[in-house]
Design an enzyme around this catalytic site. Sequence first.
Site, PDB file in Angstrom:
ATOM      1  N   CYS A 138       0.848  -1.194   0.000  1.00  0.00           N
ATOM      2  CA  CYS A 138       0.000   0.000   0.000  1.00  0.00           C
ATOM      3  C   CYS A 138       0.886   1.247   0.000  1.00  0.00           C
ATOM      4  CB  CYS A 138      -0.913   0.005   1.225  1.00  0.00           C
ATOM      5  SG  CYS A 138      -2.073   1.409   1.248  1.00  0.00           S
TER       6      CYS A 138
ATOM      7  N   ASP B 228       0.462   3.762   1.687  1.00  0.00           N
ATOM      8  CA  ASP B 228       0.424   4.355   3.029  1.00  0.00           C
ATOM      9  C   ASP B 228       1.831   4.682   3.544  1.00  0.00           C
ATOM     10  OD1 ASP B 228       0.213   4.600   5.983  1.00  0.00           O
ATOM     11  OD2 ASP B 228      -1.872   4.021   5.635  1.00  0.00           O
TER      12      ASP B 228
ATOM     13  N   ARG C 176       2.947   4.956   6.353  1.00  0.00           N
ATOM     14  CA  ARG C 176       3.353   4.274   7.590  1.00  0.00           C
ATOM     15  C   ARG C 176       3.875   2.871   7.352  1.00  0.00           C
ATOM     16  NH1 ARG C 176      -2.391   5.182  10.242  1.00  0.00           N
ATOM     17  NH2 ARG C 176      -2.865   4.573   8.083  1.00  0.00           N
TER      18      ARG C 176
ATOM     19  N   HIS D 258      -2.154  -4.090   5.119  1.00  0.00           N
ATOM     20  CA  HIS D 258      -1.945  -3.647   6.501  1.00  0.00           C
ATOM     21  C   HIS D 258      -3.275  -3.373   7.177  1.00  0.00           C
ATOM     22  CE1 HIS D 258      -2.553   0.820   5.887  1.00  0.00           C
ATOM     23  NE2 HIS D 258      -2.388   0.431   4.638  1.00  0.00           N
TER      24      HIS D 258
ATOM     25  N   CYS E 256      -5.970  -0.013   6.982  1.00  0.00           N
ATOM     26  CA  CYS E 256      -5.801   0.538   5.630  1.00  0.00           C
ATOM     27  C   CYS E 256      -6.957   1.494   5.297  1.00  0.00           C
ATOM     28  CB  CYS E 256      -5.717  -0.586   4.594  1.00  0.00           C
ATOM     29  SG  CYS E 256      -5.407   0.047   2.927  1.00  0.00           S
TER      30      CYS E 256
HETATM   31 CO    CO Z   1      -3.443   1.135   3.025  1.00  0.00          CO
END
Ligand code: CO
Length: 197
Positions: A44, A46, A48, A100, A103
Amino acid sequence: MSASAIQELLANNRAWAESQTRRDAEFFTRLAGGQRPRFLWIGCSDSRVPVNLITGLPPGDVFVHRNIANRVVSEDSNLQAVLQYAIEVLRVAHIVVCGHYGCGGVKAALEGSTSGVIRGWLEPVRTACICSGVCASGPAGPLSAAVWKRACEAHTLEQLVRLRANPFVQDAQAHGQGLSLHALIYDLADGRLRVLD
Ligand code: CO
């Protein structure tokens, strides 16, 4: 990004490059000569879930594709080009699809809370979750933590199924090219990766 933010980025980079060279004088010379990554990572976008940081893999060891909600889409020429190159040219030994918990893409898909391009991108995630019984059909509403968690897992496993059916993957496996596929899920709450089966 403000000027000071980009200055921070550049200063961090300078310090990193210098420390790498201090530790290993040949580090950049070696990497400039080519890459031989063992892994392809599909994750992803993302911020993080930074792959090299959370896995401790050094530069040169993981080829990376990231998109919102780590989707594996057969019509996505970006991902398909990454797959072809990783398999046929780099000959990676492992492909990891990593989802994750928490998400935002999965959440937005299930809640139907986005619009425009991103809505179109996420719509199939909701459809698949309905088909697999993870969430109910009908009007989307607020998402419970338990359903969100299950959806993150089920969605990631679904991407593994899609990878297994991918022509580049199947071709490599039919020709005995050692290639294993893995589905992992990352927990933002404790920083741990877990294997999904
Ligand atoms: Co995500």
